[in-house]
Design a protein around this motif. Sequence first.
Motif, PDB file in Angstrom:
ATOM      1  N   THR A  83       0.998  -1.179   0.012  1.00 38.31           N
ATOM      2  CA  THR A  83      -0.062   0.035   0.064  1.00 38.31           C
ATOM      3  C   THR A  83       0.904   1.219   0.001  1.00 38.31           C
ATOM      4  OG1 THR A  83      -1.544  -1.481   1.519  1.00 38.31           O
ATOM      5  CG2 THR A  83      -1.944   1.295   1.150  1.00 38.31           C
ATOM      6  N   ARG A 207      -6.659 -10.346  10.048  1.00 38.23           N
ATOM      7  CA  ARG A 207      -7.464 -10.059   8.704  1.00 38.23           C
ATOM      8  C   ARG A 207      -7.996  -8.484   8.926  1.00 38.23           C
ATOM      9  NH1 ARG A 207      -7.041 -12.913   5.040  1.00 38.23           N
ATOM     10  NH2 ARG A 207      -7.656 -14.815   6.143  1.00 38.23           N
ATOM     11  N   HIS A 208      -7.671  -8.044   7.885  1.00 40.46           N
ATOM     12  CA  HIS A 208      -8.174  -6.470   7.835  1.00 40.46           C
ATOM     13  C   HIS A 208      -9.553  -6.411   7.225  1.00 40.46           C
ATOM     14  CE1 HIS A 208      -9.035  -2.886   5.187  1.00 40.46           C
ATOM     15  NE2 HIS A 208      -8.369  -2.285   6.022  1.00 40.46           N
ATOM     16  N   ARG A 234      -1.310  -1.882   7.197  1.00 39.98           N
ATOM     17  CA  ARG A 234      -1.980  -2.691   6.220  1.00 39.98           C
ATOM     18  C   ARG A 234      -1.382  -3.171   5.340  1.00 39.98           C
ATOM     19  NH1 ARG A 234      -6.509   0.409   4.225  1.00 39.98           N
ATOM     20  NH2 ARG A 234      -5.672   0.382   2.163  1.00 39.98           N
ATOM     21  N   ASP A 238      -4.146  -8.278   2.336  1.00 38.74           N
ATOM     22  CA  ASP A 238      -5.295  -7.394   3.206  1.00 38.74           C
ATOM     23  C   ASP A 238      -5.213  -8.039   4.531  1.00 38.74           C
ATOM     24  OD1 ASP A 238      -7.349  -5.899   2.956  1.00 38.74           O
ATOM     25  OD2 ASP A 238      -8.789  -7.245   2.547  1.00 38.74           O
ATOM     26  N   ARG A 239      -3.928  -7.846   5.086  1.00 35.44           N
ATOM     27  CA  ARG A 239      -3.834  -7.988   6.501  1.00 35.44           C
ATOM     28  C   ARG A 239      -3.241  -6.863   7.394  1.00 35.44           C
ATOM     29  NH1 ARG A 239       0.927 -12.300   6.001  1.00 35.44           N
ATOM     30  NH2 ARG A 239       1.434 -10.726   4.320  1.00 35.44           N
TER      31      ARG A 239
END
Length: 432
Positions: A83, A207-208, A234, A238-239
């Motif tokens: 990200t 887990r996000h 993040r 997607d964690r």
Amino acid sequence: MTAPGGHAIVIGAGIAGLLAARVLADTFERVTIVERDELDAKETVRRGVPQAWHLHGLLDRGRRIMEDLYPGFTEQAVSDGATVAEVLIGTRWYVGGSRLAAGSTGLTSVIATRSLLETLLRRRTLRLRGIELLTRTAAQGLVGDAQRVRAVTVLGPAGTQTLAADLIIDAGGRGSRITRWLTEIGAEAPEEERLDVDLGYASRFFRHRPGQLGGQASVIVSTGANGRGGGAVRVEGDRWHVTLAGMLGDHPPVDDQGFRDYAASLSAPDIHAIIVGSEPLGDAVPYRFRTAVRRRFDHQSSPPAGLVVLGDALCAFNPLYAQGMTVAALQAAALRECLAAGAADLPARYYAAAADALTVAWQLAAGSDLRHPGVEGRRTLRTRLTNVFVTRVQRVAHHDPRVARTFLRVAHLVDPPAALTAPGTLRRILLS
Ligand SMILES: Cc1cc2nc3c(=O)[nH]c(=O)nc-3n(C[C@H](O)[C@H](O)[C@H](O)COP(=O)(O)OP(=O)(O)OC[C@H]3O[C@@H](n4cnc5c(N)ncnc54)[C@H](O)[C@@H]3O)c2cc1C
């Protein structure tokens, strides 16, 4: 330009070793990287870098150097799952118990696990002409004398071998045996500066879920007066990658309840909220970091020719300030400049150039560590005055986005510390 030589060997395929190999490929015909671990294409945590279980923030200065060495680095990290966020807009920073004022800093955060970053750098480095990687191959000592290092002995799948080179780079990390190896060949061992911080980390993935942290990508809570801090970022897959940290033996536990309670004791609630609101993925993993160590090769009058020490093997920082990868990049940039000026006196010129970058980062980190009364070390009048000033800067940065911007640009090693005392900024800090 005088060509420095034909063959270079790099010990260690960590971040520093890869960046060094990238730079050496510009001037050496052949660069051999020897790495103790088995490496595969998967982004997993390997034995030689247990710190990869823990949050690795990349300061913007380091990202910029990586972008320069590997054009398209940031974009490629994003396509690998990282990200990207503008610091203080896409991320939250708590310092001294309160949040820094949001606003533009001109700083970019690439948020990913260290394994993703390392895998990307490895992929790009191994594509370069003349680079060879020997895995499952451990360096065991040097061959040479006090004047010159000529070869390295390695133990690998083919047994013990002596590999000769014009230049050997030790990028073996904080566990490097360089001091012992130099003593064994009759060369002078460097002086060491040490700062005991007895830092403990515990990290866990979660887990996000969409909407958490107001949609922002990370939160950093700097160690407050109680010496506790942490971060939640993040990362790919997607964690949330959550790291809790405590100084001076006050280490975060790894059991469910202990981890949660420790997060609740931080000076801001955000990390705790993420932990209780998310599904854990795997167990929490601990790490203990006792001492920051800086090896003063720059103090030696004639370090042996043919050897350069880079990365954590030269200076292993307290990881709380996220400087290690960036300082490795600064050292690689210093090496590049020194190589471009020729082979004569390379180690001494390199250590002097690297020392400039290291000193700024070391003083920022050591200065912050020494704010904790329990950390042993000399507190000069200058250290104490600087700490009073930094406390003031942080207080103003809670409500003044311009001061917050300068503070973070210094912390990211993009601007020099003197930026905080530039007339316009100083006025804001003192009169606010
Ligand atoms: C808990 C923790 C958290 C951290 N967080 C951050 C952060 O947020 N941001 C940041 O920038 N930095 C962080 N760091 C620092 C960062 O990991 C390093 O500074 C950075 O990776 C540069 O290290 P290096 O390449 O010199 O060594 P390493 O990354 O440790 O790599 C050394 C390599 O050498 C290999 N090796 C070792 N000995 C031999 C041998 N004899 N023969 C062959 N191979 C060998 C190892 O297997 C490994 O691959 C953190 C460190 C720790 C401990």
